[in-house]
Design a protein around this motif. Structure first.
Motif, PDB file in Angstrom:
ATOM      1  N   ILE A  49       0.847  -1.185   0.000  1.00  0.00           N
ATOM      2  CA  ILE A  49       0.000   0.000   0.000  1.00  0.00           C
ATOM      3  C   ILE A  49       0.885   1.238   0.000  1.00  0.00           C
ATOM      4  O   ILE A  49       1.730   1.409   0.873  1.00  0.00           O
ATOM      5  CB  ILE A  49      -0.940   0.012   1.231  1.00  0.00           C
ATOM      6  CG1 ILE A  49      -1.766  -1.270   1.300  1.00  0.00           C
ATOM      7  CG2 ILE A  49      -1.801   1.256   1.251  1.00  0.00           C
ATOM      8  CD1 ILE A  49      -2.667  -1.523   0.141  1.00  0.00           C
ATOM      9  N   GLU A  50       0.680   2.105  -0.988  1.00  0.00           N
ATOM     10  CA  GLU A  50       1.448   3.342  -1.078  1.00  0.00           C
ATOM     11  C   GLU A  50       0.618   4.558  -0.721  1.00  0.00           C
ATOM     12  O   GLU A  50       1.158   5.595  -0.349  1.00  0.00           O
ATOM     13  CB  GLU A  50       2.018   3.494  -2.491  1.00  0.00           C
ATOM     14  CG  GLU A  50       3.017   2.400  -2.832  1.00  0.00           C
ATOM     15  CD  GLU A  50       3.576   2.527  -4.228  1.00  0.00           C
ATOM     16  OE1 GLU A  50       3.347   3.552  -4.893  1.00  0.00           O
ATOM     17  OE2 GLU A  50       4.252   1.569  -4.660  1.00  0.00           O
ATOM     18  N   LYS A  51      -0.690   4.472  -0.866  1.00  0.00           N
ATOM     19  CA  LYS A  51      -1.590   5.589  -0.569  1.00  0.00           C
ATOM     20  C   LYS A  51      -2.794   5.068   0.188  1.00  0.00           C
ATOM     21  O   LYS A  51      -3.165   3.906   0.057  1.00  0.00           O
ATOM     22  CB  LYS A  51      -2.087   6.243  -1.864  1.00  0.00           C
ATOM     23  CG  LYS A  51      -1.006   6.875  -2.696  1.00  0.00           C
ATOM     24  CD  LYS A  51      -1.603   7.499  -3.922  1.00  0.00           C
ATOM     25  CE  LYS A  51      -0.511   8.127  -4.765  1.00  0.00           C
ATOM     26  NZ  LYS A  51      -1.037   8.760  -5.952  1.00  0.00           N
ATOM     27  N   THR A  52      -3.392   5.966   0.961  1.00  0.00           N
ATOM     28  CA  THR A  52      -4.655   5.579   1.587  1.00  0.00           C
ATOM     29  C   THR A  52      -5.687   5.451   0.476  1.00  0.00           C
ATOM     30  O   THR A  52      -5.499   5.989  -0.598  1.00  0.00           O
ATOM     31  CB  THR A  52      -5.153   6.662   2.561  1.00  0.00           C
ATOM     32  OG1 THR A  52      -4.255   7.721   2.615  1.00  0.00           O
ATOM     33  CG2 THR A  52      -5.388   6.152   3.932  1.00  0.00           C
ATOM     34  N   HIS A  53      -6.720   4.749   0.755  1.00  0.00           N
ATOM     35  CA  HIS A  53      -7.792   4.514  -0.216  1.00  0.00           C
ATOM     36  C   HIS A  53      -7.289   3.712  -1.405  1.00  0.00           C
ATOM     37  O   HIS A  53      -7.453   4.105  -2.551  1.00  0.00           O
ATOM     38  CB  HIS A  53      -8.445   5.822  -0.655  1.00  0.00           C
ATOM     39  CG  HIS A  53      -8.945   6.615   0.488  1.00  0.00           C
ATOM     40  ND1 HIS A  53      -9.912   6.127   1.343  1.00  0.00           N
ATOM     41  CD2 HIS A  53      -8.589   7.825   0.965  1.00  0.00           C
ATOM     42  CE1 HIS A  53     -10.139   7.027   2.282  1.00  0.00           C
ATOM     43  NE2 HIS A  53      -9.352   8.054   2.071  1.00  0.00           N
ATOM     44  N   THR A  54      -6.692   2.595  -1.102  1.00  0.00           N
ATOM     45  CA  THR A  54      -6.234   1.678  -2.145  1.00  0.00           C
ATOM     46  C   THR A  54      -7.251   0.556  -2.302  1.00  0.00           C
ATOM     47  O   THR A  54      -7.753   0.021  -1.320  1.00  0.00           O
ATOM     48  CB  THR A  54      -4.853   1.097  -1.780  1.00  0.00           C
ATOM     49  OG1 THR A  54      -3.902   2.155  -1.739  1.00  0.00           O
ATOM     50  CG2 THR A  54      -4.398   0.047  -2.761  1.00  0.00           C
ATOM     51  N   LEU A  55      -7.548   0.236  -3.550  1.00  0.00           N
ATOM     52  CA  LEU A  55      -8.356  -0.938  -3.860  1.00  0.00           C
ATOM     53  C   LEU A  55      -7.398  -2.058  -4.236  1.00  0.00           C
ATOM     54  O   LEU A  55      -6.497  -1.856  -5.052  1.00  0.00           O
ATOM     55  CB  LEU A  55      -9.286  -0.655  -5.040  1.00  0.00           C
ATOM     56  CG  LEU A  55     -10.317   0.437  -4.830  1.00  0.00           C
ATOM     57  CD1 LEU A  55     -11.019   0.748  -6.148  1.00  0.00           C
ATOM     58  CD2 LEU A  55     -11.333   0.032  -3.773  1.00  0.00           C
ATOM     59  N   VAL A  56      -7.570  -3.214  -3.630  1.00  0.00           N
ATOM     60  CA  VAL A  56      -6.741  -4.375  -3.937  1.00  0.00           C
ATOM     61  C   VAL A  56      -7.657  -5.426  -4.564  1.00  0.00           C
ATOM     62  O   VAL A  56      -8.686  -5.778  -3.996  1.00  0.00           O
ATOM     63  CB  VAL A  56      -6.051  -4.941  -2.671  1.00  0.00           C
ATOM     64  CG1 VAL A  56      -5.134  -6.096  -3.028  1.00  0.00           C
ATOM     65  CG2 VAL A  56      -5.279  -3.839  -1.940  1.00  0.00           C
ATOM     66  N   PRO A  71      -7.815   7.903  -4.287  1.00  0.00           N
ATOM     67  CA  PRO A  71      -9.275   8.037  -4.357  1.00  0.00           C
ATOM     68  C   PRO A  71      -9.820   7.585  -5.717  1.00  0.00           C
ATOM     69  O   PRO A  71      -9.112   7.595  -6.721  1.00  0.00           O
ATOM     70  CB  PRO A  71      -9.510   9.530  -4.149  1.00  0.00           C
ATOM     71  CG  PRO A  71      -8.301  10.000  -3.428  1.00  0.00           C
ATOM     72  CD  PRO A  71      -7.171   9.160  -3.950  1.00  0.00           C
ATOM     73  N   PHE A  72     -11.090   7.207  -5.735  1.00  0.00           N
ATOM     74  CA  PHE A  72     -11.736   6.692  -6.936  1.00  0.00           C
ATOM     75  C   PHE A  72     -13.183   7.139  -6.927  1.00  0.00           C
ATOM     76  O   PHE A  72     -13.724   7.528  -5.899  1.00  0.00           O
ATOM     77  CB  PHE A  72     -11.666   5.156  -6.958  1.00  0.00           C
ATOM     78  CG  PHE A  72     -12.159   4.534  -5.681  1.00  0.00           C
ATOM     79  CD1 PHE A  72     -13.501   4.239  -5.503  1.00  0.00           C
ATOM     80  CD2 PHE A  72     -11.281   4.275  -4.637  1.00  0.00           C
ATOM     81  CE1 PHE A  72     -13.964   3.691  -4.318  1.00  0.00           C
ATOM     82  CE2 PHE A  72     -11.728   3.720  -3.438  1.00  0.00           C
ATOM     83  CZ  PHE A  72     -13.074   3.432  -3.287  1.00  0.00           C
ATOM     84  N   ASN A  73     -13.796   7.102  -8.106  1.00  0.00           N
ATOM     85  CA  ASN A  73     -15.230   7.362  -8.165  1.00  0.00           C
ATOM     86  C   ASN A  73     -15.930   6.090  -8.635  1.00  0.00           C
ATOM     87  O   ASN A  73     -15.276   5.093  -8.959  1.00  0.00           O
ATOM     88  CB  ASN A  73     -15.560   8.571  -9.056  1.00  0.00           C
ATOM     89  CG  ASN A  73     -15.187   8.365 -10.503  1.00  0.00           C
ATOM     90  OD1 ASN A  73     -15.411   7.312 -11.075  1.00  0.00           O
ATOM     91  ND2 ASN A  73     -14.610   9.388 -11.124  1.00  0.00           N
ATOM     92  N   SER A  74     -17.253   6.113  -8.677  1.00  0.00           N
ATOM     93  CA  SER A  74     -18.006   4.898  -8.984  1.00  0.00           C
ATOM     94  C   SER A  74     -17.689   4.363 -10.381  1.00  0.00           C
ATOM     95  O   SER A  74     -17.581   3.154 -10.574  1.00  0.00           O
ATOM     96  CB  SER A  74     -19.508   5.135  -8.828  1.00  0.00           C
ATOM     97  OG  SER A  74     -19.946   6.146  -9.714  1.00  0.00           O
TER      98      SER A  74
END
Length: 98
Positions: A49-56, A71-74
């Motif tokens: 993990i390099e950033k908060t709000h990571t999708l794995v 960060p991401f959007n829908s």
């Protein structure tokens, strides 16, 4: 089917926005889980993990396919899931129709 884990930081101001994005996204039957790095700091090293709000993303065998950092959007979430489902299907296709 892919599994997605959202790794986030508790009390981050973006959490509410991202939670709304997850709820608005078509997850296409994917398994979705969220885990806090505050409660599970070992995830930082385990999933790089390099950033908060990571999708794995994980394939049906439980192997990590990719990370989506930041960060991401829908729509980004939906597109990522489509791509990961496609790669999971191709990797597990054995030439037989079910």
């Amino acid at each position: 089917m892919v599994k997605v884990i959202w790794i986030y930081k508790v009390n981050d101001p973006l959490n509410d926005f991202l939670e709304r994005q997850i709820n608005a996204a078509d997850l296409q039957g994917s398994e979705f889980e969220k885990l806090s790095i505050d409660e599970h700091p070992e995830l930082i090293e385990e999933y790089e993990i390099e950033k908060t709000h990571t999708l794995v993303f994980f394939d049906r065998e439980g192997d990590r396919i990719a990370n989506y950092d930041g960060p991401f959007n829908s729509k980004e979430l939906e597109e990522s899931i489509k791509v990961m489902n496609f790669f999971d299907y191709v990797a597990n296709y054995n030439g037989e129709e079910s």
